[in-house]
Design an enzyme around this catalytic site. Structure first.
Site, PDB file in Angstrom:
ATOM      1  N   ASP A  81     -41.490 -37.759  44.145  1.00  0.00           N
ATOM      2  CA  ASP A  81     -40.599 -36.599  43.954  1.00  0.00           C
ATOM      3  C   ASP A  81     -40.738 -35.522  45.045  1.00  0.00           C
ATOM      4  O   ASP A  81     -39.736 -34.923  45.433  1.00  0.00           O
ATOM      5  CB  ASP A  81     -40.826 -35.961  42.571  1.00  0.00           C
ATOM      6  CG  ASP A  81     -40.099 -36.724  41.474  1.00  0.00           C
ATOM      7  OD1 ASP A  81     -39.224 -37.545  41.794  1.00  0.00           O
ATOM      8  OD2 ASP A  81     -40.410 -36.490  40.294  1.00  0.00           O
ATOM      9  N   GLY A 129     -45.097 -38.580  33.291  1.00  0.00           N
ATOM     10  CA  GLY A 129     -43.896 -37.924  33.839  1.00  0.00           C
ATOM     11  C   GLY A 129     -42.645 -38.713  33.506  1.00  0.00           C
ATOM     12  O   GLY A 129     -41.614 -38.150  33.127  1.00  0.00           O
ATOM     13  N   ASP A 171     -38.485 -50.034  35.111  1.00  0.00           N
ATOM     14  CA  ASP A 171     -39.120 -50.259  36.396  1.00  0.00           C
ATOM     15  C   ASP A 171     -38.284 -49.562  37.460  1.00  0.00           C
ATOM     16  O   ASP A 171     -37.058 -49.706  37.480  1.00  0.00           O
ATOM     17  CB  ASP A 171     -39.243 -51.752  36.703  1.00  0.00           C
ATOM     18  CG  ASP A 171     -40.353 -51.997  37.716  1.00  0.00           C
ATOM     19  OD1 ASP A 171     -41.492 -51.600  37.442  1.00  0.00           O
ATOM     20  OD2 ASP A 171     -40.064 -52.535  38.804  1.00  0.00           O
TER      21      ASP A 171
HETATM   22  P1  ITT Z   1     -45.228 -47.577  34.511  1.00  0.00           P
HETATM   23  O1  ITT Z   1     -45.127 -48.876  35.278  1.00  0.00           O
HETATM   24  O2  ITT Z   1     -46.471 -47.472  33.697  1.00  0.00           O
HETATM   25  O3  ITT Z   1     -43.995 -47.272  33.711  1.00  0.00           O
HETATM   26  P2  ITT Z   1     -45.223 -46.449  37.181  1.00  0.00           P
HETATM   27  O4  ITT Z   1     -45.538 -45.070  37.672  1.00  0.00           O
HETATM   28  O5  ITT Z   1     -46.028 -47.569  37.758  1.00  0.00           O
HETATM   29  O6  ITT Z   1     -45.334 -46.390  35.585  1.00  0.00           O
HETATM   30  P3  ITT Z   1     -42.826 -47.685  38.255  1.00  0.00           P
HETATM   31  O7  ITT Z   1     -43.527 -48.988  38.453  1.00  0.00           O
HETATM   32  O8  ITT Z   1     -41.496 -47.720  37.604  1.00  0.00           O
HETATM   33  O9  ITT Z   1     -43.693 -46.677  37.349  1.00  0.00           O
HETATM   34  O10 ITT Z   1     -42.682 -46.887  39.598  1.00  0.00           O
HETATM   35  C1  ITT Z   1     -43.041 -47.404  40.844  1.00  0.00           C
HETATM   36  C2  ITT Z   1     -43.478 -46.292  41.760  1.00  0.00           C
HETATM   37  O11 ITT Z   1     -42.359 -45.501  42.109  1.00  0.00           O
HETATM   38  C3  ITT Z   1     -44.529 -45.367  41.170  1.00  0.00           C
HETATM   39  O12 ITT Z   1     -45.496 -45.049  42.156  1.00  0.00           O
HETATM   40  C4  ITT Z   1     -43.763 -44.122  40.796  1.00  0.00           C
HETATM   41  O13 ITT Z   1     -44.571 -42.983  40.953  1.00  0.00           O
HETATM   42  C5  ITT Z   1     -42.597 -44.146  41.778  1.00  0.00           C
HETATM   43  N1  ITT Z   1     -41.440 -43.597  41.099  1.00  0.00           N
HETATM   44  C6  ITT Z   1     -40.692 -44.211  40.145  1.00  0.00           C
HETATM   45  N2  ITT Z   1     -39.768 -43.371  39.669  1.00  0.00           N
HETATM   46  C7  ITT Z   1     -39.926 -42.207  40.319  1.00  0.00           C
HETATM   47  C8  ITT Z   1     -39.312 -40.952  40.243  1.00  0.00           C
HETATM   48  O14 ITT Z   1     -38.368 -40.701  39.377  1.00  0.00           O
HETATM   49  N3  ITT Z   1     -39.734 -39.992  41.061  1.00  0.00           N
HETATM   50  C9  ITT Z   1     -40.737 -40.211  41.930  1.00  0.00           C
HETATM   51  N4  ITT Z   1     -41.396 -41.358  42.058  1.00  0.00           N
HETATM   52  C10 ITT Z   1     -41.006 -42.361  41.250  1.00  0.00           C
END
Ligand code: ITT
Length: 192
Positions: free
Chosen positions: A146, A15, A69
């Site tokens: 989201d 996503g 991040d």
């Molecule tokens: P990568 O580290 O592999 O990039 P991740 O899903 O772990 O993917 P993050 O560490 O950046 O990404 O995100 C931390 C959490 O916050 C993770 O559970 C995401 O689902 C959530 N999150 C980050 N951005 C978001 C968004 O735009 N909408 C909803 N949830 C988000």
């Protein structure tokens, strides 16, 4: 000098990649997903986490790349889960956050730090969108938190609003648009 128009996005989150590649595409930058292991240091600062992870990924990939991040910062929980959002999402999840918020204030912000590492450059850009946590999950688009995040000025969650609106207002969109503008400018001066 012809600037490289290809950037790798190091993420296991489809996503996140979908959103990011669409935004970069608006600036003529092609994005490819690199599913490398993202090494995350423990820090309170998303910028430090993203930059360290990007430097480590660069040693492996040796191509211009982005690591992003992101985290959800809830005011009444003093910024929790913040940099620990991934862990919290995978453990207590959305229901756990809603339980924690019973009887508390619901204002919150998503923050993003985008780190870009390339042979001649290292840059970090940040973005933030504030709003509130919904009473219950709504909508089916997007990912992560989201379904419970309602950005300021809207009454629907990101999961209801969809990628079009999200990519105009989100934390990720703001950080990536700063990076893309910088890349486009740097390309014109031959520095990318
Ligand atoms: P990568 O580290 O592999 O990039 P991740 O899903 O772990 O993917 P993050 O560490 O950046 O990404 O995100 C931390 C959490 O916050 C993770 O559970 C995401 O689902 C959530 N999150 C980050 N951005 C978001 C968004 O735009 N909408 C909803 N949830 C988000």
């Amino acid at each position: 000098m012809e600037p490289p128009r290809l950037v790798y996005i190091v993420t296991g989150n489809e996503g996140k990649f979908r959103e990011a590649s669409r935004i970069l595409g608006e600036y003529g930058i092609e994005a490819r997903q690199a599913r490398l292991v993202k090494v995350e240091i423990q820090s309170d600062r998303l910028e430090d986490i993203a930059l360290k992870a990007a430097r480590i990924a660069y040693v492996q990939l040796r191509r211009p790349l982005i690591v992003e991040d992101a985290g959800l910062f809830i005011d009444s929980l003093r910024g929790f889960p913040g940099p620990y959002s991934d862990y919290v999402y995978r453990t207590i999840g959305i229901e756990g956050i809603l339980n924690l918020l019973q009887g508390r204030g619901r204002s919150a912000c998503f923050r993003s730090a985008v780190a870009y590492v390339a042979p001649m450059a290292e840059k970090v850009f940040s973005g933030e969108v504030c709003g509130r946590i919904a009473e219950e999950p709504r909508g089916s688009e997007g990912f992560g938190f989201d379904p419970i995040f309602i950005p300021e000025g809207y009454s629907q969650t990101f999961a209801e609003l969809g990628i079009g609106v999200k990519n105009r207002v989100s934390h990720r969109a703001q950080a990536l648009r700063k990076l893309a503008s910088w890349l486009v400018g740097a390309a014109h001066t031959g520095g990318w």
